[in-house]
Structures are given as C-alpha cells and as structure tokens.
Design a protein around this motif. Structure first.
Motif, PDB file in Angstrom:
ATOM      1  N   LYS A 223       0.826  -1.206   0.000  1.00  0.00           N
ATOM      2  CA  LYS A 223       0.000   0.000   0.000  1.00  0.00           C
ATOM      3  C   LYS A 223       0.863   1.260   0.000  1.00  0.00           C
ATOM      4  CE  LYS A 223      -3.270   2.503   2.952  1.00  0.00           C
ATOM      5  NZ  LYS A 223      -3.994   2.466   4.255  1.00  0.00           N
ATOM      6  N   TYR A 224       1.900   1.288   0.855  1.00  0.00           N
ATOM      7  CA  TYR A 224       2.757   2.471   0.954  1.00  0.00           C
ATOM      8  C   TYR A 224       3.537   2.705  -0.337  1.00  0.00           C
ATOM      9  CZ  TYR A 224       2.072   2.817   6.061  1.00  0.00           C
ATOM     10  OH  TYR A 224       1.550   2.996   7.320  1.00  0.00           O
ATOM     11  N   ALA A 225       4.031   1.635  -0.968  1.00  0.00           N
ATOM     12  CA  ALA A 225       4.804   1.786  -2.204  1.00  0.00           C
ATOM     13  C   ALA A 225       3.938   2.372  -3.319  1.00  0.00           C
ATOM     14  CB  ALA A 225       5.387   0.444  -2.629  1.00  0.00           C
ATOM     15  N   ALA A 226       2.720   1.850  -3.436  1.00  0.00           N
ATOM     16  CA  ALA A 226       1.802   2.385  -4.451  1.00  0.00           C
ATOM     17  C   ALA A 226       1.417   3.828  -4.123  1.00  0.00           C
ATOM     18  CB  ALA A 226       0.549   1.511  -4.531  1.00  0.00           C
ATOM     19  N   LYS A 227       1.313   4.125  -2.837  1.00  0.00           N
ATOM     20  CA  LYS A 227       0.905   5.464  -2.387  1.00  0.00           C
ATOM     21  C   LYS A 227       1.974   6.503  -2.699  1.00  0.00           C
ATOM     22  CE  LYS A 227      -1.596   7.358   1.582  1.00  0.00           C
ATOM     23  NZ  LYS A 227      -2.016   7.088   2.986  1.00  0.00           N
ATOM     24  N   ILE A 228       3.239   6.184  -2.452  1.00  0.00           N
ATOM     25  CA  ILE A 228       4.309   7.153  -2.724  1.00  0.00           C
ATOM     26  C   ILE A 228       4.488   7.315  -4.229  1.00  0.00           C
ATOM     27  CG2 ILE A 228       6.290   5.566  -2.703  1.00  0.00           C
ATOM     28  CD1 ILE A 228       6.163   9.046  -1.080  1.00  0.00           C
ATOM     29  N   HIS A 229       4.319   6.247  -4.990  1.00  0.00           N
ATOM     30  CA  HIS A 229       4.372   6.309  -6.458  1.00  0.00           C
ATOM     31  C   HIS A 229       3.329   7.306  -6.967  1.00  0.00           C
ATOM     32  CE1 HIS A 229       5.219   4.306 -10.437  1.00  0.00           C
ATOM     33  NE2 HIS A 229       4.026   4.802 -10.702  1.00  0.00           N
ATOM     34  N   LYS A 230       2.118   7.209  -6.413  1.00  0.00           N
ATOM     35  CA  LYS A 230       1.029   8.095  -6.832  1.00  0.00           C
ATOM     36  C   LYS A 230       1.250   9.518  -6.330  1.00  0.00           C
ATOM     37  CE  LYS A 230      -3.994   8.644  -6.600  1.00  0.00           C
ATOM     38  NZ  LYS A 230      -5.277   8.069  -6.073  1.00  0.00           N
ATOM     39  N   ALA A 231       1.697   9.671  -5.074  1.00  0.00           N
ATOM     40  CA  ALA A 231       1.867  10.995  -4.478  1.00  0.00           C
ATOM     41  C   ALA A 231       2.895  11.830  -5.233  1.00  0.00           C
ATOM     42  CB  ALA A 231       2.269  10.863  -3.014  1.00  0.00           C
ATOM     43  N   LEU A 232       3.919  11.153  -5.761  1.00  0.00           N
ATOM     44  CA  LEU A 232       4.966  11.846  -6.505  1.00  0.00           C
ATOM     45  C   LEU A 232       4.652  11.947  -7.998  1.00  0.00           C
ATOM     46  CD1 LEU A 232       8.123  10.311  -4.800  1.00  0.00           C
ATOM     47  CD2 LEU A 232       7.320  12.663  -4.600  1.00  0.00           C
ATOM     48  N   ASN A 233       3.499  11.396  -8.392  1.00  0.00           N
ATOM     49  CA  ASN A 233       3.093  11.395  -9.803  1.00  0.00           C
ATOM     50  C   ASN A 233       4.137  10.693 -10.671  1.00  0.00           C
ATOM     51  OD1 ASN A 233       1.281  11.982 -11.894  1.00  0.00           O
ATOM     52  ND2 ASN A 233       2.334  13.893 -12.415  1.00  0.00           N
ATOM     53  N   MET A 234       4.611   9.539 -10.186  1.00  0.00           N
ATOM     54  CA  MET A 234       5.621   8.776 -10.911  1.00  0.00           C
ATOM     55  C   MET A 234       4.964   7.981 -12.030  1.00  0.00           C
ATOM     56  SD  MET A 234       7.961   7.528  -7.668  1.00  0.00           S
ATOM     57  CE  MET A 234       9.521   7.430  -8.553  1.00  0.00           C
ATOM     58  N   ARG A 235       5.773   7.645 -13.032  1.00  0.00           N
ATOM     59  CA  ARG A 235       5.303   6.854 -14.162  1.00  0.00           C
ATOM     60  C   ARG A 235       6.214   5.645 -14.337  1.00  0.00           C
ATOM     61  NH1 ARG A 235       5.280  11.923 -18.041  1.00  0.00           N
ATOM     62  NH2 ARG A 235       7.168  10.867 -18.716  1.00  0.00           N
ATOM     63  N   GLY A 236       5.708   4.665 -15.055  1.00  0.00           N
ATOM     64  CA  GLY A 236       6.521   3.500 -15.351  1.00  0.00           C
ATOM     65  C   GLY A 236       6.800   2.675 -14.113  1.00  0.00           C
ATOM     66  N   ILE A 237       8.078   2.373 -13.897  1.00  0.00           N
ATOM     67  CA  ILE A 237       8.493   1.509 -12.801  1.00  0.00           C
ATOM     68  C   ILE A 237       9.147   2.329 -11.691  1.00  0.00           C
ATOM     69  CG2 ILE A 237      10.133  -0.312 -12.143  1.00  0.00           C
ATOM     70  CD1 ILE A 237       9.741  -1.488 -14.964  1.00  0.00           C
ATOM     71  N   SER A 238       8.806   2.000 -10.460  1.00  0.00           N
ATOM     72  CA  SER A 238       9.520   2.552  -9.309  1.00  0.00           C
ATOM     73  C   SER A 238       9.777   1.413  -8.321  1.00  0.00           C
ATOM     74  CB  SER A 238       8.723   3.671  -8.624  1.00  0.00           C
ATOM     75  OG  SER A 238       7.603   3.159  -7.923  1.00  0.00           O
ATOM     76  N   ARG A 239      10.672   1.670  -7.378  1.00  0.00           N
ATOM     77  CA  ARG A 239      10.948   0.668  -6.336  1.00  0.00           C
ATOM     78  C   ARG A 239      11.140   1.390  -5.008  1.00  0.00           C
ATOM     79  NH1 ARG A 239      16.198  -1.012  -6.664  1.00  0.00           N
ATOM     80  NH2 ARG A 239      16.534  -0.178  -4.566  1.00  0.00           N
ATOM     81  N   SER A 240      10.348   1.032  -4.027  1.00  0.00           N
ATOM     82  CA  SER A 240      10.423   1.668  -2.715  1.00  0.00           C
ATOM     83  C   SER A 240      11.069   0.732  -1.702  1.00  0.00           C
ATOM     84  CB  SER A 240       9.025   2.051  -2.221  1.00  0.00           C
ATOM     85  OG  SER A 240       8.510   3.129  -2.983  1.00  0.00           O
ATOM     86  N   ASP A 241      11.923   1.310  -0.863  1.00  0.00           N
ATOM     87  CA  ASP A 241      12.643   0.541   0.149  1.00  0.00           C
ATOM     88  C   ASP A 241      12.112   0.857   1.539  1.00  0.00           C
ATOM     89  OD1 ASP A 241      14.212  -0.402  -1.929  1.00  0.00           O
ATOM     90  OD2 ASP A 241      15.776   1.102  -1.627  1.00  0.00           O
TER      91      ASP A 241
END
Length: 289
Positions: A223-241
């Motif tokens: 949930k948090y990884a998807a949330k930060i991806h959305k909050a930053l308006n990221m596209r494509g692939i991201s990876r959260s640690d």
C-alpha cells in the motif's frame, strides 16, 4: 518506431546503468523492436540526445544527470518521448529528504531526520549518514557515536547528506509498475548490512520473495509503495525501500529508475504477478509510444 536506450552517464552508478541498459536493449531487440544503445559520458551528455535519431528515449540511467530530472527536462524541451517518470517526479524522488517530507504528508512513517546543526543534541545511536541524491548504497555510513558521525560528515565532503536514525530490522523492497504494487522482497545480506558489496557481489545476499513476513506488514508495504508512487506522480516503474522493525514499517526511499538487469529486484518481484523481464520492457515502451 526507433528506440534509443540511453545508458552509462556520469554518476557514481555508471557501471550499474551500463548493465541495466545492456539488459534492456537485449530484451527489446529480442522482441523485435528497432532499438539501439547509446552510451553517455562527460563528452556527449548533451549531444547524444541532439544528434541521435529516435522516436522514444528508453532511459536506463541511474543517479545524477539521469534519474534526477535534468535529462527528463532536456527531453521535454526537445519534444521527445521517454520512459519513466517526468522531470518533477524524478527530481523530487531523487532527493531523499524531500521524498521523506512527501511520505510523511501522506501518512507514511519515516525514520527521524537531523540537520547538521543538530548533531550535538542527538541522544540515541546508531545514526545513518548517506548522500541525499545518490543510490546503490554508495557513501553510506553507520555511526555509533558523535565522533563517528562527525567523521562521516567530513568524509561526505560537500555533498548534500541525509542524517537519520538507523533502524535495525528487516529490509524490504517493493516494485511498482504503473501504480500497481508487484510484491514484497525481503533482503537478507549475509554480512548483516545491505551495502554496495552485499548488493553487487554474487552470493552475498539472499532475496526472499514473496517476503515471509506477517500479512498485515506485507499489505502495508504494498500500500505504501503504491501510495508514494502516486503521491509523486511517478510513471513506469519505481521501487520503494522499507525497514520493518517488529510490526513497525518505515519508508526509506523510492527509486524512479531502479536497476533492470535480469537479476535485479524489480524483475524478480514482477514474477509474482506473472511478468517476465520482456513483459516489463514491453510495457514501458507501449505506455510511451
């Protein structure tokens, strides 16, 4: 459509970028795309984008002048399409301190941070010192007292650094593809610390996926990884640690252009959703035609 895979660059993560770019290029060519590689260095950092012919820039760049928004801004000016996050999302996600502020604002817990001017008042150790805008655990220091902390700051030179509590726990990472969390990996370095050697030396780290952690923590990391991806308006692939201490989950950072070799973390965890390496590169291209 002609695709140029830009790799290398001038950051401390150059060698990892070359491996990422080569793997992506081979994947695209294997699938029949008209793709070729462009290796960036100090001499052609600007001219490579101006002089090559391409309809899509596939960015396989890590670190500064690649993952920090500057190349993305250049491509925006040139009117060229490119893979991955845009200029603003790339720039903000590259800065660990800014990203932590965003995470806190959307309700994601982060380790406590300190300013250089506050170090004499720190009461609890260990403390982590790391470059604010670099990855691959380069320039990472674990400090057990004020003397070690001052030395780490000195060794960091004039780089912007992040100073935060060192939280001992399980190291987790979550891959996200176009807003979809792919799964959670538990990182188990044999040395006890997931540093540069553990990350890039074969056999030094075990990767457990799906991570064998409690279901609540697993779902929270997704949930948090998807949330930060959305909050930053990221596209494509991201990876959260993340770090998991007991049932407490702390966000550390997000990568807008994570490593993409056949054995990198995102391709590993993507298999949990049934995606092959070729599926990932194909999706990146299809979303930016």
């Amino acid at each position: 459509m002609r695709i140029a895979v830009f790799m290398g660059g001038v950051s401390s993560e150059r060698e990892i970028s070359l491996k990422t770019g080569k793997a992506i290029l081979e994947s695209l060519q294997r699938q029949g795309y008209d793709a070729y590689g462009v290796e960036l260095n100090h001499e052609n950092l600007l001219s490579a984008f101006l002089e090559n012919e391409y309809d899509l820039a596939y960015l396989a760049l890590h670190g500064v002048y690649g993952e920090d928004g500057r190349i993305q801004g250049l491509l925006d000016i040139l009117g060229k399409k490119y893979t991955g996050s845009g200029m603003i999302a790339s720039a903000v996600s590259m800065d660990k301190n800014l990203t932590k502020h965003v995470a806190e604002n959307v309700g994601i817990p982060v380790p406590k941070s300190y300013l250089k001017e506050e170090i004499n008042s720190i009461e609890h150790y260990p403390i982590v010192v790391k470059p604010t805008t670099e990855g691959s655990t380069i320039g990472l220091y674990i400090c057990n007292n004020l003397e070690e902390l001052k030395k780490a700051i000195e060794l960091s030179g004039d780089k912007d650094i992040t100073i935060e509590d060192f939280i001992k726990g399980e190291e987790l990472t979550v891959g996200v593809l176009e807003g979809e969390a792919l799964g959670v990996i538990r990182i188990k370095p044999k040395s006890g610390l997931y540093d540069y050697t553990s990350k890039y030396t074969k056999g030094m780290t075990e990767y457990e996926f799906p991570a064998k952690i409690d279901e609540i923590s697993y779902n929270k990391a997704m949930k948090y990884a998807a949330k930060i991806h959305k909050a930053l308006n990221m596209r494509g692939i991201s990876r959260s640690d993340f770090i998991l201490r007991g049932n407490e989950l702390f966000f550390l950072e997000v990568n807008s252009c994570p490593g993409m070799t056949e054995t990198s973390l995102v391709p590993k965890v993507a298999t949990l959703k049934g995606y092959s390496f070729d599926d990932l590169t194909k999706k990146m291209v299809e979303n930016f035609k």
